[in-house]
Design a protein around this motif. Structure first.
Motif: not given
Length: 421
Positions: A298-309
């Motif tokens: 999901s777009a939310e998962t990809a964005q959350a992963a980017s935020n964590f990075a």
């Protein structure tokens, strides 16, 4: 009045440039698998002497072609705010998050084999990163976990703990867990000896890493990074287990360098919360992380992963499931040509490594680099790219021989080179 009109026009031009710089779209071959960015709106491009037809709209799904692009000797310099999303508030937030990690991008590729990991990190970290505002600001990682305490596992755990996030380092082998924690300690110890970290602070940070040989501590994790060997069946087995032992909101990520995120996610009941999260060795020093989206991510998962990075002080680039993703697509296009040249010219690999290092094209040569990365991982990626794109991605026969003999480079003590200790 004339001054006010000039200021208004300047604001319009500025907003137009920002909007153009942020014009990202799905790219190439009908797959829409990697984003592109129009570089025509970035200032200083003409001043640097970069040829616009070659860099107008860089399609990152065709990254193997980047190795053939010769840029002018004068570096291309683009400040971060010119690549930010339209909107001052978001741009300022991006600057606060990224300025320390990225700063300014300096691109100076030299010829068709001069594309190396450090340079790649500088290039794609600006050109491929998605800078759109997050719609998922409420996702926070209060506790993380790393599965696999091998070469990368200890490094990844140290990176997370160094950002003040508690992390569980899990492996079925207690010795590997202890070795991973010891490696994390050694990274901080180097800073202590350099006078950059107090000994008490080392112990406090180290206490954020909890070693484990099971999943007992995974019941409240928010983000898991799998770092086991590159075998799809092994990763699917691990993800099936993680799906059962982690809370439903947890994001399950893989440090894979080439395997399909979609196939890995099929082993779970939450493929929308499965994503690639690819570090580069050594993770403690390399800023780049590839955030890879599978078909179900999901777009939310990809964005959350980017935020964590970003939270762990890394620079994320988001890409789709193209073979080799971003960095290995570029890196292997150059390294495979050096492998081919070494065979055809009949020179010793040590001599080629020396020539590459002395030329300044890279800090170390391709054969020693492969030893550091792990020959089994290098072979897996090289064969995957060869199978996808044909013989233009050459695979060195000696690489196969060494892997078959169990000589995997620095981690086993021997590869192309002998490694003491």
């Amino acid at each position: 009045l004339a001054g006010a009109e000039a200021q208004q026009q300047q604001r319009v031009d500025h907003d137009h440039r920002l909007a153009g710089a942020d014009r990202l779209s799905a790219a190439a071959d009908g797959g829409g698998d990697i984003e592109v960015v129009d570089l025509g709106h970035v200032e200083h491009l003409a001043d640097a002497g970069v040829r616009r037809p070659q860099l107008g709209e860089l399609v990152l799904a065709h990254l193997d072609r980047v190795a053939e692009v010769e840029l002018a000797q004068c570096p291309f310099v683009a400040p971060l705010d010119e690549l930010a999303h339209d909107g001052v508030e978001h741009r300022d937030r991006l600057q606060r998050r990224r300025r320390r990690a990225v700063g300014w991008v300096l691109i100076g590729l030299r010829g068709d084999v001069g594309v190396w990991l450090d340079q790649v990190g500088q290039v794609v970290g600006h050109l491929a990163v998605s800078l759109a505002p997050s719609d998922n600001e409420s996702v926070f990682v209060f506790k993380a976990a790393v599965v696999g305490a091998g070469t990368m596992g200890g490094e990844i755990a140290q990176v997370i703990a160094n950002a003040e996030v508690p992390v569980v380092l899990e492996d079925v082998d207690r010795d590997r867990v202890e070795a991973g924690i010891a490696h994390a300690r050694s990274l901080w110890q180097g800073r202590v000896e350099a006078g950059k970290l107090e000994a008490a602070e080392l112990e406090r940070k180290l206490a954020l890493i909890t070693g484990s040989t099971g999943y007992e501590q995974f019941g409240d994790v928010d983000f898991v990074i799998e770092a086991v060997p590159e075998r799809i069946e092994l990763k699917q087995a691990v993800f099936s287990e993680l799906d059962e032992v982690t809370p439903g909101h947890a994001i399950l990520s893989s440090n894979t360098s080439a395997l399909s995120i979609t196939e890995i996610g099929e082993a779970t009941s939450r493929p929308d919360r499965v994503v690639g999260f690819h570090f580069f060795y050594p993770a403690s020093a390399m800023r780049l992380i590839e955030v890879i989206e599978g078909e179900d991510t999901s777009a939310e998962t990809a964005q959350a992963a980017s935020n964590f990075a970003q939270a762990i002080r890394k620079t994320p680039i988001r890409c789709g499931e193209a073979p080799g993703f971003v960095v290995n697509r570029i890196l292997n296009s150059g390294v495979s040509e050096l492998w081919r040249a070494q065979e055809e010219l009949g020179i010793e690999f040590e001599e080629l490594d020396r020539l590459v290092a002395e030329s300044g094209a890279a800090p170390i040569g391709p054969f020693f680099l492969c030893d550091l990365l792990g020959l089994d991982t290098v072979l897996h990626v090289a064969e995957h790219l060869r199978d996808c794109f044909g013989d233009r991605f050459h695979v060195h026969p000696r690489l196969r021989e060494l892997v078959a003999a169990g000589e995997l480079g620095a981690k086993t003590g021997r590869g192309f080179y002998e490694h003491g200790g």
